[in-house]
Design a protein around this motif. Structure first.
Motif, PDB file in Angstrom:
ATOM      1  N   UNK A 141     -70.880 -37.911   3.296  1.00  0.00           N
ATOM      2  CA  UNK A 141     -72.303 -37.932   2.945  1.00  0.00           C
ATOM      3  C   UNK A 141     -72.542 -38.633   1.608  1.00  0.00           C
ATOM      4  N   UNK A 142     -71.705 -38.357   0.615  1.00  0.00           N
ATOM      5  CA  UNK A 142     -71.913 -38.897  -0.736  1.00  0.00           C
ATOM      6  C   UNK A 142     -71.802 -40.423  -0.790  1.00  0.00           C
ATOM      7  N   UNK A 143     -71.207 -41.021   0.224  1.00  0.00           N
ATOM      8  CA  UNK A 143     -71.149 -42.493   0.293  1.00  0.00           C
ATOM      9  C   UNK A 143     -72.520 -43.093   0.611  1.00  0.00           C
ATOM     10  N   UNK A 144     -73.455 -42.239   1.057  1.00  0.00           N
ATOM     11  CA  UNK A 144     -74.789 -42.710   1.468  1.00  0.00           C
ATOM     12  C   UNK A 144     -75.829 -42.648   0.342  1.00  0.00           C
ATOM     13  N   UNK A 145     -75.524 -41.921  -0.732  1.00  0.00           N
ATOM     14  CA  UNK A 145     -76.500 -41.787  -1.820  1.00  0.00           C
ATOM     15  C   UNK A 145     -76.363 -42.977  -2.772  1.00  0.00           C
ATOM     16  N   UNK A 146     -77.365 -43.223  -3.630  1.00  0.00           N
ATOM     17  CA  UNK A 146     -77.279 -44.360  -4.553  1.00  0.00           C
ATOM     18  C   UNK A 146     -76.042 -44.261  -5.463  1.00  0.00           C
ATOM     19  N   UNK A 147     -75.471 -45.400  -5.771  1.00  0.00           N
ATOM     20  CA  UNK A 147     -74.258 -45.466  -6.606  1.00  0.00           C
ATOM     21  C   UNK A 147     -74.487 -44.853  -7.996  1.00  0.00           C
ATOM     22  N   UNK A 148     -75.713 -44.930  -8.509  1.00  0.00           N
ATOM     23  CA  UNK A 148     -76.002 -44.411  -9.860  1.00  0.00           C
ATOM     24  C   UNK A 148     -76.435 -42.944  -9.853  1.00  0.00           C
ATOM     25  N   UNK A 149     -76.428 -42.315  -8.702  1.00  0.00           N
ATOM     26  CA  UNK A 149     -76.824 -40.905  -8.594  1.00  0.00           C
ATOM     27  C   UNK A 149     -75.681 -40.023  -9.100  1.00  0.00           C
ATOM     28  N   UNK A 150     -75.952 -39.178 -10.107  1.00  0.00           N
ATOM     29  CA  UNK A 150     -74.896 -38.278 -10.584  1.00  0.00           C
ATOM     30  C   UNK A 150     -74.497 -37.266  -9.506  1.00  0.00           C
ATOM     31  N   UNK A 151     -73.184 -37.145  -9.308  1.00  0.00           N
ATOM     32  CA  UNK A 151     -72.625 -36.162  -8.388  1.00  0.00           C
ATOM     33  C   UNK A 151     -71.976 -35.088  -9.254  1.00  0.00           C
ATOM     34  N   UNK A 152     -72.538 -33.884  -9.175  1.00  0.00           N
ATOM     35  CA  UNK A 152     -72.124 -32.797 -10.062  1.00  0.00           C
ATOM     36  C   UNK A 152     -71.503 -31.666  -9.246  1.00  0.00           C
ATOM     37  N   UNK A 153     -70.302 -31.282  -9.612  1.00  0.00           N
ATOM     38  CA  UNK A 153     -69.667 -30.134  -8.985  1.00  0.00           C
ATOM     39  C   UNK A 153     -70.180 -28.862  -9.632  1.00  0.00           C
ATOM     40  N   UNK A 154     -70.339 -27.816  -8.841  1.00  0.00           N
ATOM     41  CA  UNK A 154     -70.694 -26.501  -9.364  1.00  0.00           C
ATOM     42  C   UNK A 154     -69.549 -25.561  -9.035  1.00  0.00           C
ATOM     43  N   UNK A 155     -68.908 -25.045 -10.082  1.00  0.00           N
ATOM     44  CA  UNK A 155     -67.778 -24.148  -9.854  1.00  0.00           C
ATOM     45  C   UNK A 155     -67.512 -23.281 -11.066  1.00  0.00           C
ATOM     46  N   UNK A 156     -66.827 -22.191 -10.822  1.00  0.00           N
ATOM     47  CA  UNK A 156     -66.450 -21.292 -11.910  1.00  0.00           C
ATOM     48  C   UNK A 156     -65.298 -21.900 -12.720  1.00  0.00           C
ATOM     49  N   UNK A 157     -65.212 -21.505 -13.995  1.00  0.00           N
ATOM     50  CA  UNK A 157     -64.131 -22.003 -14.864  1.00  0.00           C
ATOM     51  C   UNK A 157     -62.754 -21.786 -14.245  1.00  0.00           C
ATOM     52  N   UNK A 158     -62.589 -20.665 -13.548  1.00  0.00           N
ATOM     53  CA  UNK A 158     -61.283 -20.369 -12.950  1.00  0.00           C
ATOM     54  C   UNK A 158     -60.902 -21.343 -11.835  1.00  0.00           C
ATOM     55  N   UNK A 159     -61.842 -22.182 -11.400  1.00  0.00           N
ATOM     56  CA  UNK A 159     -61.570 -23.156 -10.346  1.00  0.00           C
ATOM     57  C   UNK A 159     -61.078 -24.494 -10.902  1.00  0.00           C
ATOM     58  N   UNK A 160     -61.009 -24.615 -12.212  1.00  0.00           N
ATOM     59  CA  UNK A 160     -60.562 -25.871 -12.819  1.00  0.00           C
ATOM     60  C   UNK A 160     -59.043 -25.847 -12.940  1.00  0.00           C
ATOM     61  N   UNK A 161     -58.421 -26.896 -12.415  1.00  0.00           N
ATOM     62  CA  UNK A 161     -56.970 -27.026 -12.514  1.00  0.00           C
ATOM     63  C   UNK A 161     -56.643 -28.375 -13.171  1.00  0.00           C
ATOM     64  N   UNK A 162     -55.370 -28.599 -13.468  1.00  0.00           N
ATOM     65  CA  UNK A 162     -54.962 -29.832 -14.169  1.00  0.00           C
ATOM     66  C   UNK A 162     -55.223 -31.094 -13.369  1.00  0.00           C
ATOM     67  N   UNK A 163     -54.844 -31.083 -12.094  1.00  0.00           N
ATOM     68  CA  UNK A 163     -54.987 -32.305 -11.297  1.00  0.00           C
ATOM     69  C   UNK A 163     -55.178 -31.983  -9.828  1.00  0.00           C
ATOM     70  N   UNK A 164     -56.148 -32.653  -9.221  1.00  0.00           N
ATOM     71  CA  UNK A 164     -56.436 -32.535  -7.793  1.00  0.00           C
ATOM     72  C   UNK A 164     -55.753 -33.692  -7.075  1.00  0.00           C
ATOM     73  N   UNK A 165     -55.025 -33.431  -6.001  1.00  0.00           N
ATOM     74  CA  UNK A 165     -54.471 -34.543  -5.217  1.00  0.00           C
ATOM     75  C   UNK A 165     -55.623 -35.266  -4.506  1.00  0.00           C
ATOM     76  N   UNK A 166     -55.803 -36.542  -4.812  1.00  0.00           N
ATOM     77  CA  UNK A 166     -56.931 -37.308  -4.253  1.00  0.00           C
ATOM     78  C   UNK A 166     -56.395 -38.400  -3.325  1.00  0.00           C
ATOM     79  N   UNK A 167     -57.184 -38.730  -2.298  1.00  0.00           N
ATOM     80  CA  UNK A 167     -56.848 -39.890  -1.466  1.00  0.00           C
ATOM     81  C   UNK A 167     -58.027 -40.862  -1.459  1.00  0.00           C
TER      82      UNK A 167
END
Length: 182
Positions: free
Chosen positions: A144-170
């Motif tokens: 879905x996020x590929x369809x929104x404007x390139x300059x549109x901020x994409x903001x994650x909402x999560x608790x501090x405990x959900x932050x880790x050092x590195x997410x495996x991305x593809x």
């Protein structure tokens, strides 16, 4: 680095174990952090997930955005193949339980062109400080996020405990511009 499925399982458990009174305080802080952010104040058309299960509670953010006369749209899953679309709601009562038990817009609500969205809030199981996000594995948000404007901020909402050092991305994973936590 942990693989995505192990990470999902671990983070679901971690989030589930937050005590209700602590979660309530964290959700109130999240609400204040979102509503007081310049991103929110300056946005006209907001896309936001409707929280489900142990996700950050977005219900009060949704109600406030409607009171603030924002054009507010939420996701509606069409199918695994077709993904999801954005639907405008004008009141919280425009939502009903959908196929996955998640609150979704009722049939009479109007579809919104993703190109009109100028702020997107997305859920996740885990986040990193480099814009990495891991969801539930369906790829609905990344597609879905590929369809929104390139300059549109994409903001994650999560608790501090959900932050880790590195997410495996593809190559199909969309990076966040920012993360708002409690």
């Amino acid at each position: 680095m942990m693989d995505k499925n192990t990470l999902r399982k671990l983070m679901k458990e971690k989030r589930k174990n937050i005590k209700p009174d602590i979660r309530k305080m964290m959700d109130e802080q999240m609400y204040n952090n979102v509503i007081n952010s310049n991103l929110y104040k300056n946005a006209k058309t907001i896309f936001i997930f409707v929280s489900y299960n142990n996700e950050v509670n977005t219900h009060n953010i949704i109600k406030q955005a409607i009171r603030d006369d924002k054009t507010l749209c939420v996701p509606k899953v069409i199918s695994k193949e077709s993904g999801m679309i954005s639907i405008q709601i004008n009141d919280f009562t425009d939502l009903e339980h959908g196929a996955y038990g998640i609150l979704e817009p009722k049939e009479y609500c109007s579809k919104i062109n993703p190109k009109k969205i100028d702020l997107a809030f997305v859920p996740g199981l885990a986040f990193d400080k480099n814009g990495g996000r891991i969801g539930y594995g369906g790829g609905f948000y990344d597609r879905f996020l590929k369809l929104i404007p390139k300059n549109c901020p994409i903001i994650g909402l999560g608790y501090k405990i959900q932050i880790i050092d590195e997410i495996p991305m593809d190559e199909n994973d969309i990076k966040l511009n920012n993360l708002i936590t409690d």
